[in-house]
Design an enzyme around this catalytic site. Structure first.
Site, PDB file in Angstrom:
ATOM      1  N   PRO A   8       0.842  -1.213   0.000  1.00 46.53           N
ATOM      2  CA  PRO A   8       0.000   0.000   0.000  1.00 46.53           C
ATOM      3  C   PRO A   8       0.875   1.260   0.000  1.00 46.53           C
ATOM      4  CG  PRO A   8      -0.644  -1.522   1.753  1.00 46.53           C
ATOM      5  CD  PRO A   8       0.661  -2.014   1.201  1.00 46.53           C
ATOM      6  N   GLU A   9       0.623   2.136  -0.943  1.00 44.54           N
ATOM      7  CA  GLU A   9       1.364   3.398  -1.045  1.00 44.54           C
ATOM      8  C   GLU A   9       0.474   4.534  -0.556  1.00 44.54           C
ATOM      9  OE1 GLU A   9       4.421   3.698  -1.745  1.00 44.54           O
ATOM     10  OE2 GLU A   9       4.984   1.821  -2.709  1.00 44.54           O
TER      11      GLU A   9
END
Ligand code: ZN
Length: 270
Positions: free
Chosen positions: A2-3
């Site tokens: 997840p960014e």
């Protein structure tokens, strides 16, 4: 992994369901995350969840007596579940509200975090040293030029350094450098101010586009898997090594730079 856009999408996805509600219980099924989930986290039980903010890739769940600092790690996700829905194998933490609404944290690889602080979260060691948010005015070309002064490090590693600016993950760094026409290996200290202006604009664009795309998946936070669409945006270079540049048709070059896959066009990026 997840960014920043996925974390921001998570924040927007969960907030309408739990913000302002009183927490009945924090249920920890597996405390061995990146760091052990502290017993002190139960201090928020009986309190109202007053705020859900994001700093970098950390989610800050604010109460009158402290803050939960959560991180999705490599594989974490949050979703809203019905009161009696049984947990799945990797559902390690629940935040249960007094009306039964449950914020459920799933993390197969357990690199995420659920921490508790009674101090100002901005002063927490994990957060205090972070650079500015990329989507705020504090992140501008004057700032980036000043940070880059004298630096010999490759510009791609420079913009991915969370002390310089938070949230520019590998995909976004590749895409932004292509949009700005900057070669990823160019020394950070040897890039002109006008080119940094283009790069700042490109970083804001790729992150904003991804957050907008994520917005279309907000409903997935209830009843879905809580994983916002990740590869939905059309990528210009990332994952396209060996394929033709979308602008000039030159075959895109793929290298490893600082252990990370790096793709660029040797014609468009100098
Ligand atoms: Zn090209």
């Amino acid at each position: 992994m997840p960014e920043l856009p996925e974390v921001e999408t998570t924040r927007r996805g969960i907030a309408p369901h739990v913000l302002g509600k009183r927490v009945r219980a924090i249920i920890v099924r597996q405390p061995s995350l990146r760091w052990p989930v502290p017993d002190a986290i139960h201090a928020c039980e009986g309190r109202k969840l007053q705020s859900i903010e994001r700093r970098g890739k950390y989610l800050l769940l604010g109460f009158s007596n402290g803050t939960i600092i959560a991180h999705l790690g490599m594989s974490g996700s949050m979703r809203i579940t019905a009161p009696d829905e049984p947990p799945l194998f990797h559902d390690h933490v629940d935040l249960v509200c007094s009306d039964g609404t449950c914020l459920r944290y799933c993390d197969p690889r357990r690199f995420g975090a659920w921490l508790w602080t009674t101090d100002d979260p901005a002063l927490h060691p994990l957060i205090a040293s972070l650079g500015p948010e990329p989507l705020t005015d504090a992140f501008n070309s004057d700032y980036l030029v000043a940070q880059a002064h004298g630096r010999k490090t490759a510009v791609k590693a420079f913009i991915m350094d969370s002390h310089v600016v938070v949230g520019v993950g590998n995909i976004y760094a590749n895409e932004a450098l292509f949009m700005a026409g900057i070669h990823p290996k160019r020394q950070a200290g040897r890039i002109s101010a006008p080119r940094y202006e283009k790069l700042v604009a490109a970083i804001k664009t790729v992150l904003n586009d991804s957050i907008i795309m994520g917005g279309t998946t907000l409903r997935d936070f209830v009843g879905g898997d809580g994983k916002p669409g990740y590869f939905q945006q059309t990528l210009r270079v990332y994952g396209r090594g060996g394929q033709p540049c979308r602008v000039c048709k030159t075959v895109l070059t793929e290298i490893r730079l600082g252990q990370r896959t790096t793709v660029f066009c040797k014609t468009c990026q100098t």
